[in-house]
Enzyme design. Structure first.
Site, mmCIF file in Angstrom:
data_model
loop_
_atom_site.group_PDB
_atom_site.id
_atom_site.type_symbol
_atom_site.label_atom_id
_atom_site.label_comp_id
_atom_site.label_asym_id
_atom_site.label_seq_id
_atom_site.Cartn_x
_atom_site.Cartn_y
_atom_site.Cartn_z
ATOM 1 N N CYS A 299 0.814 -1.228 0.000
ATOM 2 C CA CYS A 299 0.000 0.000 0.000
ATOM 3 C C CYS A 299 0.845 1.274 0.000
ATOM 4 C CB CYS A 299 -0.966 -0.012 1.182
ATOM 5 S SG CYS A 299 -0.186 0.035 2.815
ATOM 6 N N HIS A 347 -2.548 1.054 6.831
ATOM 7 C CA HIS A 347 -2.925 1.000 5.404
ATOM 8 C C HIS A 347 -3.164 2.413 4.881
ATOM 9 C CE1 HIS A 347 -4.133 -1.211 1.843
ATOM 10 N NE2 HIS A 347 -5.140 -0.361 1.692
ATOM 11 N N HIS A 359 -5.858 1.750 -4.401
ATOM 12 C CA HIS A 359 -4.929 1.254 -3.374
ATOM 13 C C HIS A 359 -4.502 -0.175 -3.697
ATOM 14 C CE1 HIS A 359 -7.893 -1.135 -0.631
ATOM 15 N NE2 HIS A 359 -8.418 -1.024 -1.828
#
Length: 384
Positions: A299, A347, A359
């Site tokens: 990420c 994240h 993402h």
């Protein structure tokens, strides 16, 4: 008299039943023993529900995400420390070269004094590995020329600098070893969490997997509904802002406004376009923990690479990226902003507008567009 024959019936031999009774007793004892063992044995754990499996798998993936950020941080620290060590070793080598050069120069002075018949202690001073003990001898220093004294002073300085660099290099090597140990630990933690998650999923039946997929669809649908709601609110806010701007322009007549913030907004929008163009081009590429491209990403690796395409260098981990730029509320998000998730900030995704983001989700998934409400939002930043 002849003996009379006996009229008594012969006794019938009756087979004893003792062995049968013994066998029955043993069987009953066995049954009783088994019943006792069954009663005292720990009951088998009930099989978790699909909802519990989903929560457990999600938690394991999130923990793997946290461990991935730990890995990224350790890897960055290791690389940084390696650069420092290399620089210090190079500096130490340069100091050693200068020291040897000065030592040779001192040696030439000593040789010259020897050839000219100078006193032996002077030669001994110049050729000594550690001339420190001679420095306080005034009569010896008085015999040196100013150039010779300068060379001796340089030698002393270079000795100290070389020793300092050696100590610094040693300490940096120790820190490098610690960083590499941390790197290995984080890597093992990631692998352990992912293995546990895969093990849970592999034990599901086809029917259970279908039910789990249905739960995922419901979760995605709810997240999408929230994204659409945010998109409507943002559109209404933009319309209201536009109308206020028109009213302000009409009230000013031909007078030009200050344009406060216009240039800044325009510059950010230009960078955001490059960020999103890069991010869209990565859609479909696999998530791989610790990866920074170009064939796969985690990420924070994706967000770092996307903003680099716009000329902005972000740090490697989510924990450092969240500290960059300006904090913004979810209602005020603009394309290009970074949205962070979970309480541990493990994240991150790139906001693309309309409540959606691009993402790299998790192991086993590809880079994709998704609602920002798919995960609990921690906060958001505008990097530039």
């Amino acid at each position: 008299m002849p003996a009379l024959a006996s009229h008594r019936k012969p006794r019938t031999r009756v087979r004893t039943t003792t062995p049968a009774v013994g066998l029955t007793t043993a069987a009953l004892a066995s049954v009783t023993l088994l019943s006792t063992q069954s009663a005292t044995a720990a009951p088998a754990e009930p099989k978790p529900s699909i909802e519990e499996v989903q929560k457990k798998v999600d938690a394991l993936y999130r923990q793997a995400g946290t461990a991935t950020q730990e890995y990224n941080r350790a890897k960055s620290a290791s690389a940084e420390q390696r650069s420092k060590v290399d620089a210090l070793l190079e500096a130490a080598a340069q100091r050693a070269d200068k020291l040897n050069e000065t030592r040779r120069e001192l040696g030439s002075y000593a040789a010259a004094q020897y050839r000219s018949g100078a006193i032996a202690p002077t030669a001994t001073f110049f050729l000594a590995d550690d001339p420190q003990s001679y420095f306080d001898q005034d009569q010896l220093m008085a015999r040196m020329t100013s150039q010779q004294q300068k060379t001796v002073n340089e030698f002393r300085t270079q000795q100290k600098e070389a020793a300092t660099k050696r100590v610094e290099a040693t300490k940096s090597l120790e820190k490098l070893t610690e960083s590499q140990a941390s790197l290995r630990t984080s890597k093992q933690q990631v692998q352990t969490k992912l293995t546990e998650a895969r093990s849970l999923l592999s034990k599901l039946t086809a029917e259970e997997k279908a039910r789990l997929a249905e739960l995922e669809r419901k979760k995605e649908a709810e997240a999408k509904r929230k994204a659409e709601d945010l998109a409507r609110k943002q559109a209404a806010a933009d319309k209201a802002e536009s109308e206020r701007a028109k009213e302000g322009t009409a009230g000013q007549g031909t007078t030009t406004g200050s344009g406060s913030g216009t240039g800044s907004d325009s510059g950010y929008a230009s960078k955001a376009e490059k960020v999103l163009a890069f991010a869209r081009a990565q859609i479909g590429k696999p998530y791989v923990w610790g990866a920074t491209g170009p064939s796969s990403y985690d990420c924070s690796g994706l967000t770092q690479a996307a903003w680099k395409a716009a000329g902005v260098n972000l740090p490697r981990t989510t924990w450092d990226q969240v500290e960059v730029g300006t904090r913004v509320a979810t209602a005020n998000l603009k394309p290009g902003d970074l949205v962070f998730f979970y309480d541990d900030i493990s994240h991150v995704g790139i906001y693309k507008g309309d409540g959606m983001m691009i993402h790299a989700p998790k192991p086993g998934a590809n880079v994709r567009e998704e609602s920002i409400y798919y995960m609990p939002i921690y906060g958001s930043v505008r990097p530039a």
